[in-house]
Scaffold this motif. Sequence first.
Motif, PDB file in Angstrom:
ATOM      1  N   ALA A  92      -2.589  -3.072   3.172  1.00 20.00           N
ATOM      2  CA  ALA A  92      -1.461  -4.052   3.900  1.00 20.00           C
ATOM      3  C   ALA A  92       0.031  -3.474   3.673  1.00 20.00           C
ATOM      4  O   ALA A  92       0.252  -3.046   2.514  1.00 20.00           O
ATOM      5  N   THR A  93       0.828  -3.145   4.453  1.00 15.66           N
ATOM      6  CA  THR A  93       1.973  -2.601   4.170  1.00 15.66           C
ATOM      7  C   THR A  93       3.301  -3.073   5.170  1.00 15.66           C
ATOM      8  O   THR A  93       2.891  -3.460   6.422  1.00 15.66           O
ATOM      9  N   GLY A  94       4.352  -3.092   4.873  1.00 11.47           N
ATOM     10  CA  GLY A  94       5.435  -3.386   5.480  1.00 11.47           C
ATOM     11  C   GLY A  94       6.171  -2.303   6.124  1.00 11.47           C
ATOM     12  O   GLY A  94       7.208  -2.445   7.024  1.00 11.47           O
TER      13      GLY A  94
ATOM     14  N   THR B 293      -0.227  -5.905   8.608  1.00  5.89           N
ATOM     15  CA  THR B 293       1.247  -5.791   8.524  1.00  5.89           C
ATOM     16  C   THR B 293       1.706  -6.749   7.466  1.00  5.89           C
ATOM     17  O   THR B 293       0.961  -7.751   7.140  1.00  5.89           O
ATOM     18  N   ARG B 294       2.697  -6.627   6.903  1.00  4.76           N
ATOM     19  CA  ARG B 294       3.428  -7.370   5.788  1.00  4.76           C
ATOM     20  C   ARG B 294       3.574  -8.979   6.425  1.00  4.76           C
ATOM     21  O   ARG B 294       3.144  -9.721   5.739  1.00  4.76           O
ATOM     22  N   ASP B 295       3.827  -9.033   7.850  1.00  7.05           N
ATOM     23  CA  ASP B 295       3.961 -10.460   8.390  1.00  7.05           C
ATOM     24  C   ASP B 295       2.748 -11.200   8.310  1.00  7.05           C
ATOM     25  O   ASP B 295       2.605 -12.430   8.082  1.00  7.05           O
TER      26      ASP B 295
ATOM     27  N   ALA C 247       0.884  -1.179   0.046  1.00  4.27           N
ATOM     28  CA  ALA C 247      -0.390  -0.039   0.154  1.00  4.27           C
ATOM     29  C   ALA C 247       0.877   1.284   0.077  1.00  4.27           C
ATOM     30  O   ALA C 247       0.372   2.295  -0.447  1.00  4.27           O
ATOM     31  N   SER C 248       2.128   1.150   0.467  1.00  4.96           N
ATOM     32  CA  SER C 248       2.786   2.294   0.608  1.00  4.96           C
ATOM     33  C   SER C 248       3.552   2.830  -1.002  1.00  4.96           C
ATOM     34  O   SER C 248       4.062   3.858  -1.085  1.00  4.96           O
ATOM     35  N   GLY C 249       3.185   1.917  -1.618  1.00  2.00           N
ATOM     36  CA  GLY C 249       3.832   2.083  -3.087  1.00  2.00           C
ATOM     37  C   GLY C 249       3.078   2.736  -4.267  1.00  2.00           C
ATOM     38  O   GLY C 249       2.192   3.366  -3.848  1.00  2.00           O
ATOM     39  N   GLY C 250       3.834   2.881  -5.351  1.00  2.00           N
ATOM     40  CA  GLY C 250       2.956   3.618  -6.386  1.00  2.00           C
ATOM     41  C   GLY C 250       1.511   3.103  -6.905  1.00  2.00           C
ATOM     42  O   GLY C 250       0.373   3.734  -6.738  1.00  2.00           O
ATOM     43  N   VAL C 251       1.593   1.729  -7.088  1.00  2.53           N
ATOM     44  CA  VAL C 251       0.029   1.154  -7.380  1.00  2.53           C
ATOM     45  C   VAL C 251      -0.612   1.339  -6.190  1.00  2.53           C
ATOM     46  O   VAL C 251      -1.725   1.429  -6.302  1.00  2.53           O
ATOM     47  N   GLY C 252      -0.040   0.633  -5.241  1.00  9.31           N
ATOM     48  CA  GLY C 252      -0.834   0.341  -3.787  1.00  9.31           C
ATOM     49  C   GLY C 252      -1.605   1.756  -3.310  1.00  9.31           C
ATOM     50  O   GLY C 252      -2.657   1.843  -3.001  1.00  9.31           O
TER      51      GLY C 252
ATOM     52  N   GLY D  97      -5.621 -10.492 -14.336  1.00 14.84           N
ATOM     53  CA  GLY D  97      -4.349 -10.002 -14.674  1.00 14.84           C
ATOM     54  C   GLY D  97      -4.398  -8.702 -15.224  1.00 14.84           C
ATOM     55  O   GLY D  97      -5.388  -8.238 -16.171  1.00 14.84           O
ATOM     56  N   MET D  98      -3.817  -7.637 -14.940  1.00 14.65           N
ATOM     57  CA  MET D  98      -3.676  -6.339 -15.151  1.00 14.65           C
ATOM     58  C   MET D  98      -2.567  -6.076 -15.940  1.00 14.65           C
ATOM     59  O   MET D  98      -1.250  -6.298 -15.688  1.00 14.65           O
ATOM     60  N   ASP D  99      -2.455  -5.789 -17.358  1.00  8.27           N
ATOM     61  CA  ASP D  99      -1.324  -5.428 -18.012  1.00  8.27           C
ATOM     62  C   ASP D  99      -1.669  -3.933 -18.670  1.00  8.27           C
ATOM     63  O   ASP D  99      -2.356  -3.651 -19.650  1.00  8.27           O
ATOM     64  N   SER D 100      -0.827  -2.935 -18.125  1.00  5.82           N
ATOM     65  CA  SER D 100      -1.121  -1.582 -18.695  1.00  5.82           C
ATOM     66  C   SER D 100      -0.324  -1.232 -19.914  1.00  5.82           C
ATOM     67  O   SER D 100      -0.701  -0.137 -20.364  1.00  5.82           O
ATOM     68  N   VAL D 101       0.337  -2.266 -20.486  1.00  7.10           N
ATOM     69  CA  VAL D 101       1.327  -1.762 -21.541  1.00  7.10           C
ATOM     70  C   VAL D 101       0.495  -1.831 -23.003  1.00  7.10           C
ATOM     71  O   VAL D 101       0.507  -1.022 -23.737  1.00  7.10           O
TER      72      VAL D 101
HETATM   73  N1  LIG Z   1       1.171  -4.943 -15.009  1.00 11.82           N
HETATM   74  C1  LIG Z   1       1.300  -3.721 -15.228  1.00 11.82           C
HETATM   75  O1  LIG Z   1       0.967  -3.458 -16.014  1.00 11.82           O
HETATM   76  C2  LIG Z   1       2.119  -2.848 -14.218  1.00 11.82           C
HETATM   77  C3  LIG Z   1       2.006  -1.588 -14.103  1.00 11.82           C
HETATM   78  C4  LIG Z   1       2.514  -0.954 -13.078  1.00 11.82           C
HETATM   79  C5  LIG Z   1       3.328  -1.860 -12.076  1.00 11.82           C
HETATM   80  N2  LIG Z   1       3.545  -2.953 -12.203  1.00 11.82           N
HETATM   81  C6  LIG Z   1       4.119  -3.779 -11.254  1.00 11.82           C
HETATM   82  O2  LIG Z   1       3.602  -3.552  -9.910  1.00 11.82           O
HETATM   83  C7  LIG Z   1       4.592  -3.969  -8.930  1.00 11.82           C
HETATM   84  C8  LIG Z   1       4.440  -2.688  -8.119  1.00 11.82           C
HETATM   85  O3  LIG Z   1       4.709  -1.240  -8.659  1.00 11.82           O
HETATM   86  P1  LIG Z   1       4.835   0.121  -8.043  1.00 11.82           P
HETATM   87  O4  LIG Z   1       4.992   1.058  -9.164  1.00 11.82           O
HETATM   88  O5  LIG Z   1       3.822   0.235  -7.187  1.00 11.82           O
HETATM   89  O6  LIG Z   1       6.266  -0.236  -7.129  1.00 11.82           O
HETATM   90  P2  LIG Z   1       6.521   0.433  -5.646  1.00 11.82           P
HETATM   91  O7  LIG Z   1       6.227   1.813  -5.800  1.00 11.82           O
HETATM   92  O8  LIG Z   1       7.938   0.008  -5.773  1.00 11.82           O
HETATM   93  O9  LIG Z   1       5.849  -0.310  -4.826  1.00 11.82           O
HETATM   94  C9  LIG Z   1       5.878  -1.721  -4.516  1.00 11.82           C
HETATM   95  C10 LIG Z   1       5.677  -1.905  -3.000  1.00 11.82           C
HETATM   96  O10 LIG Z   1       5.430  -3.374  -2.794  1.00 11.82           O
HETATM   97  C11 LIG Z   1       5.722  -3.605  -1.414  1.00 11.82           C
HETATM   98  N3  LIG Z   1       6.657  -4.862  -1.196  1.00 11.82           N
HETATM   99  C12 LIG Z   1       7.918  -4.541  -2.017  1.00 11.82           C
HETATM  100  N4  LIG Z   1       8.675  -5.821  -1.776  1.00 11.82           N
HETATM  101  C13 LIG Z   1       7.864  -6.601  -0.994  1.00 11.82           C
HETATM  102  C14 LIG Z   1       8.213  -7.829  -0.390  1.00 11.82           C
HETATM  103  N5  LIG Z   1       9.084  -8.356  -0.560  1.00 11.82           N
HETATM  104  N6  LIG Z   1       7.163  -8.468   0.197  1.00 11.82           N
HETATM  105  C15 LIG Z   1       6.160  -7.667   0.332  1.00 11.82           C
HETATM  106  N7  LIG Z   1       5.855  -6.444  -0.159  1.00 11.82           N
HETATM  107  C16 LIG Z   1       6.695  -5.783  -0.947  1.00 11.82           C
HETATM  108  C17 LIG Z   1       6.198  -2.521  -0.726  1.00 11.82           C
HETATM  109  O11 LIG Z   1       5.083  -1.891  -0.014  1.00 11.82           O
HETATM  110  P3  LIG Z   1       4.819  -2.083   1.410  1.00 11.82           P
HETATM  111  O12 LIG Z   1       6.101  -1.632   2.141  1.00 11.82           O
HETATM  112  O13 LIG Z   1       3.740  -0.833   1.785  1.00 11.82           O
HETATM  113  O14 LIG Z   1       4.294  -3.397   1.862  1.00 11.82           O
HETATM  114  C18 LIG Z   1       6.505  -1.604  -1.922  1.00 11.82           C
HETATM  115  O15 LIG Z   1       6.552  -0.153  -1.489  1.00 11.82           O
HETATM  116  C19 LIG Z   1       6.034  -3.851  -9.748  1.00 11.82           C
HETATM  117  O16 LIG Z   1       6.199  -5.431  -9.929  1.00 11.82           O
HETATM  118  C20 LIG Z   1       5.511  -3.249 -10.997  1.00 11.82           C
HETATM  119  O17 LIG Z   1       6.313  -3.778 -12.076  1.00 11.82           O
HETATM  120  C21 LIG Z   1       2.754  -3.817 -13.244  1.00 11.82           C
END
Ligand SMILES: NC(=O)c1ccc[n+]([C@@H]2O[C@H](COP(=O)([O-])OP(=O)(O)OC[C@H]3O[C@@H](n4cnc5c(N)ncnc54)[C@H](OP(=O)(O)O)[C@@H]3O)[C@@H](O)[C@H]2O)c1
Length: 329
Positions: free
Chosen positions: A181-183, A201-203, A159-164, A269-273
């Motif tokens: 859910a966040t670590g 929590t992540r755990d 949840a702290s990341g870009g998609v989440g 499945g989500m594919d943004s490309v």
């Molecule tokens: N399919 C598509 O078209 C598409 C498009 C965009 C992104 N993506 C994919 O989506 C994923 C996330 O992208 P994003 O831009 O959101 O990345 P991001 O900003 O780096 O966020 C990923 C988040 O996942 C959690 N995380 C990372 N490693 C982990 C682990 N080992 N165990 C549990 N949680 C973990 C962390 O959040 P917390 O600390 O809050 O848990 C982290 O902030 C990537 O794999 C990216 O390639 C796919």
Amino acid sequence: MADTFTALVAEQADGRTAVKRTSLEESALPPGDVTIDIAYSSLNYKDGLALTGRGKVIRKWPMVPGIDLAGRVRSSTTQRFRPGDPVLVTGYGLGVNAWGGFSQRARVKDSTVLRIPEGLDPRSAMAIGTAGFTAAMSVVALEERGLTPGDGPVLVTGASGGVGGTAVAILGQRGHEVWAATGKEDEIPRLRELGATGFLTRDEMTVEGKPLESARWAGAVDAVGAATIPYVLRTLRPGATVAASGNASGPKLDATVLPFILRGVAMLGMDSVLVPIERRRRIWDRLATDLRPRSVGANVTELTLDTLEEGLDAIVAGEARGRWVVRIA
Ligand SMILES: NC(=O)c1ccc[n+]([C@@H]2O[C@H](COP(=O)([O-])OP(=O)(O)OC[C@H]3O[C@@H](n4cnc5c(N)ncnc54)[C@H](OP(=O)(O)O)[C@@H]3O)[C@@H](O)[C@H]2O)c1
């Protein structure tokens, strides 16, 4: 004086990726219909993998990386765009097998270009970027399968990341009960502000469990992959769906078929490309209106082509907090 511009160019030598800032002339641009003066790009997980060489992301060398771009049309050979129009391009292999966004200029096919919808500008469009677009795609997919506010808790992992983070914001403002859910425990206040009301929590998510556990979630958005999907599948309610877009923790799927065959859950499945341009346009239009994340512009770290590296290590280490935009102009 020659008309030059600056771009990052990634090259591969001895299996390693080297990125350098380069001055290029217009003649270096690939063929295309629309030439764009890029104002902003953004930094996504995929850019982290591409530029650190950790994933085999780049398919053609040398490559101008950067999977997103936004700016203004410099010139166009088609009637659809005029000089000065605010535009964005994401997906379609940008920065992977086609010239990307870490450059002051790009030339692309007009079939890949979207006018930035009213209410957004190049910076806010890139604060959303591919990560935010994917979050929006995920919410749209869940709602198209029948999820409505009031159905029950919706889980967002990473949840702290870009998609989440963007998914939390979009779901929250649409009235869903969002569980994040966040670590990163210290991210909880920010996630609450974005709209989350429950936290895991992540755990809690990454422990091994039984093939089926107490059915909690009316839907889920997952971009984490290996570490979280098994938990999500075994705790979805009957008929519920998880929109799965990422593999931030790895690509392996260690789960059973029981949630599918005994609870009728779905994993979409989500594919943004490769999203067709008309669907892409509709989702971007909604990102400017009813799906507009409350967070746009907030918790955005601004980088430049010179400071990009600061974000790269953090993003591949799972340390992302919110979004990064890259100021190019
Ligand atoms: N399919 C598509 O078209 C598409 C498009 C965009 C992104 N993506 C994919 O989506 C994923 C996330 O992208 P994003 O831009 O959101 O990345 P991001 O900003 O780096 O966020 C990923 C988040 O996942 C959690 N995380 C990372 N490693 C982990 C682990 N080992 N165990 C549990 N949680 C973990 C962390 O959040 P917390 O600390 O809050 O848990 C982290 O902030 C990537 O794999 C990216 O390639 C796919």
